[in-house]
Design an enzyme around this catalytic site. Structure first.
Site, short mmCIF file in Angstrom:
data_model
loop_
_atom_site.label_atom_id
_atom_site.label_comp_id
_atom_site.label_asym_id
_atom_site.label_seq_id
_atom_site.Cartn_x
_atom_site.Cartn_y
_atom_site.Cartn_z
N LYS A 116 0.82 -1.21 0.00
CA LYS A 116 0.00 0.00 0.00
C LYS A 116 0.86 1.26 0.00
O LYS A 116 0.50 2.27 -0.60
CB LYS A 116 -0.96 0.01 1.19
N LYS A 200 -4.49 -8.79 -6.89
CA LYS A 200 -5.78 -9.17 -6.32
C LYS A 200 -6.87 -8.17 -6.68
O LYS A 200 -6.57 -6.98 -6.89
CB LYS A 200 -5.66 -9.37 -4.80
N LYS A 203 -10.64 -2.78 -4.08
CA LYS A 203 -11.49 -1.58 -4.17
C LYS A 203 -10.72 -0.41 -4.78
O LYS A 203 -11.30 0.47 -5.40
CB LYS A 203 -11.91 -1.12 -2.77
N1 AQP Z 1 -9.46 -10.10 -3.87
C1 AQP Z 1 -9.88 -10.64 -2.74
N2 AQP Z 1 -10.16 -11.97 -2.67
C2 AQP Z 1 -10.59 -12.52 -1.51
N3 AQP Z 1 -10.79 -11.82 -0.37
C3 AQP Z 1 -10.54 -10.49 -0.42
N4 AQP Z 1 -10.63 -9.51 0.51
C4 AQP Z 1 -10.25 -8.32 -0.02
N5 AQP Z 1 -9.92 -8.49 -1.30
C5 AQP Z 1 -10.07 -9.84 -1.58
C6 AQP Z 1 -11.10 -9.72 1.87
O1 AQP Z 1 -12.15 -8.82 2.13
C7 AQP Z 1 -12.14 -8.48 3.51
C8 AQP Z 1 -12.25 -7.01 3.69
O2 AQP Z 1 -11.14 -6.32 3.19
P1 AQP Z 1 -10.84 -4.85 3.70
O3 AQP Z 1 -12.03 -4.01 3.68
O4 AQP Z 1 -10.12 -4.91 4.97
O5 AQP Z 1 -9.93 -4.25 2.64
P2 AQP Z 1 -8.84 -4.82 1.78
O6 AQP Z 1 -8.39 -6.19 2.11
O7 AQP Z 1 -7.79 -3.80 1.75
O8 AQP Z 1 -9.73 -4.90 0.51
P3 AQP Z 1 -9.52 -4.25 -0.86
O9 AQP Z 1 -10.75 -4.42 -1.63
O10 AQP Z 1 -8.28 -4.76 -1.48
O11 AQP Z 1 -9.37 -2.72 -0.54
P4 AQP Z 1 -8.19 -1.77 -0.84
O12 AQP Z 1 -8.14 -1.65 -2.32
O13 AQP Z 1 -8.60 -0.51 -0.16
O14 AQP Z 1 -6.95 -2.38 -0.30
C9 AQP Z 1 -10.84 -9.06 4.09
O15 AQP Z 1 -11.17 -10.26 4.78
C10 AQP Z 1 -10.02 -9.37 2.89
O16 AQP Z 1 -9.15 -10.46 3.10
#
Ligand code: AQP
Length: 338
Positions: A116, A200, A203
């Site tokens: 990040k 992956k 968001k």
């Molecule tokens: N691509 C993914 N496949 C499976 N699980 C996923 N998770 C996130 N992306 C995937 C799971 O979703 C839960 C919530 O995640 P979060 O809100 O803590 O944010 P994150 O992991 O940072 O999700 P994003 O979508 O990737 O957001 P950004 O882009 O802001 O970093 C967690 O259980 C995570 O494992």
């Protein structure tokens, strides 16, 4: 002092944008299943969200949106405790103690921070760096034993176990905190971008075509699956043969996760089939599974007062569990209790 070993689930999602298929399959599907098996606490991670800038005028409605997604995916507020993280101050208070238990070397190894922060880590917030310590507090303030998450969170869960172990050891309170287990299994644990099978689904990916959002309508889902990157080969007979084909592996994995089947079972059905035929089947399945969730989210969002009521009730229930743990921690550490 209590030694709590009754199984308990804790997890959450950050209110930082539209939820996507990865969040749904990696997290929400497991929350809704586990609520019937164990006592379940699911929060909206608004403390975590502000590790990167969030507009204060929008944050509350972003929290409601995640709560609406939980409800739409099938979390039942009569069974599971659903609450905003910032409504339970015990999380942040325990995180301070854990900041003093965790070692810098442990945090230096966290790959999510590296991903990040990119090349300019000195410009990131200190909160983003200590994010996994707050996550440990989120889990251990409830003495949770099971944490349903996507595979990207595995390393953070290991850190939580290290913190629990060191706290128990340093303060000579063996077994005070459990060593929680990550619940990461099945083909939905790591959903990849539709544009690039090596990163992956996320968001924060600038391309909306990289992900399927829970609020996408049928047309958008069909378009995104149609445009998803693939290779020209037909589908093979075994999962092993997908190892060097990340995009193909991802689409088959999504199909399997949406149907609750294994990748091997899906390949038994589709071996020899090309993407020209497979993609429409995948798109239809995604629409059938996700459209009702998007519709339900919109219905819940139309009644924000009801969401607020659910979140306030959940916060009250969560504090009933969190406050005694914090009181015990204060006594163990030697803080003023009053
Ligand atoms: N691509 C993914 N496949 C499976 N699980 C996923 N998770 C996130 N992306 C995937 C799971 O979703 C839960 C919530 O995640 P979060 O809100 O803590 O944010 P994150 O992991 O940072 O999700 P994003 O979508 O990737 O957001 P950004 O882009 O802001 O970093 C967690 O259980 C995570 O494992």
């Amino acid at each position: 002092m209590t030694t709590h070993r009754h199984p308990r689930v804790l997890s959450g999602v950050q209110p930082t944008g539209d939820l996507h298929l990865g969040n749904y399959l990696g997290a929400l599907v497991k929350f809704t299943r586990l609520q019937h098996e164990m006592e379940t606490f699911i929060f909206v991670a608004d403390l975590h969200a502000v590790t990167q800038w969030q507009d204060p005028k929008l944050l509350k409605s972003q929290v409601r949106e995640i709560a609406a997604a939980y409800l739409a995916a099938g979390l039942d507020p009569e069974i599971a405790t659903i609450f905003p993280q910032s409504a339970v101050p015990e999380h942040a208070e325990l995180a301070w103690v854990f900041n003093c238990v965790a070692r810098l070397g442990w945090l230096d190894r966290m790959t999510q921070f590296k991903d990040k922060a990119g090349k300019h880590k000195e410009r990131e917030s200190v909160g983003l760096y200590t994010y996994p310590v707050l996550q440990a507090a989120d889990i251990l303030i409830y003495k949770a034993t099971h944490v349903p998450v996507g595979e990207d969170q595995k390393q953070h869960l290991e850190l939580t176990r290290d913190i629990a172990q060191k706290f128990n050891h340093d303060f000579e309170v063996p077994d005070f905190f459990p060593l929680p287990e990550a619940v990461i299994e099945g083909p939905g644990a790591r959903i990849m971008s539709l544009r690039d099978g090596s990163s992956k689904m996320s968001k924060s990916d600038p391309s909306d075509y990289s992900r399927i959002n829970l609020t996408d309508d049928a047309d958008a889902i069909l378009q995104k699956v149609r445009k998803a990157r693939t290779d020209p080969e037909p589908l093979p007979e075994t999962p092993d043969e997908l190892k060097e084909r990340p995009e193909a592996q991802n689409l088959v994995g999504i199909y399997a996760a949406l149907e609750g089947r294994t990748t091997a079972e899906v390949l038994t059905e589709f071996a020899g089939v090309g993407f020209g035929q497979f993609k429409p089947r995948l798109a239809d399945l995604a629409v059938a599974k996700l459209s009702p969730i998007g519709d339900a989210m919109r219905r819940f969002m139309a009644d924000p007062a009801e969401i607020d009521r659910i979140l306030a009730t959940g916060a009250g229930r969560a504090r009933e569990v969190a406050a005694p743990t914090l009181a015990e921690v204060k006594s163990i550490v030697g803080y003023w209790a009053g």
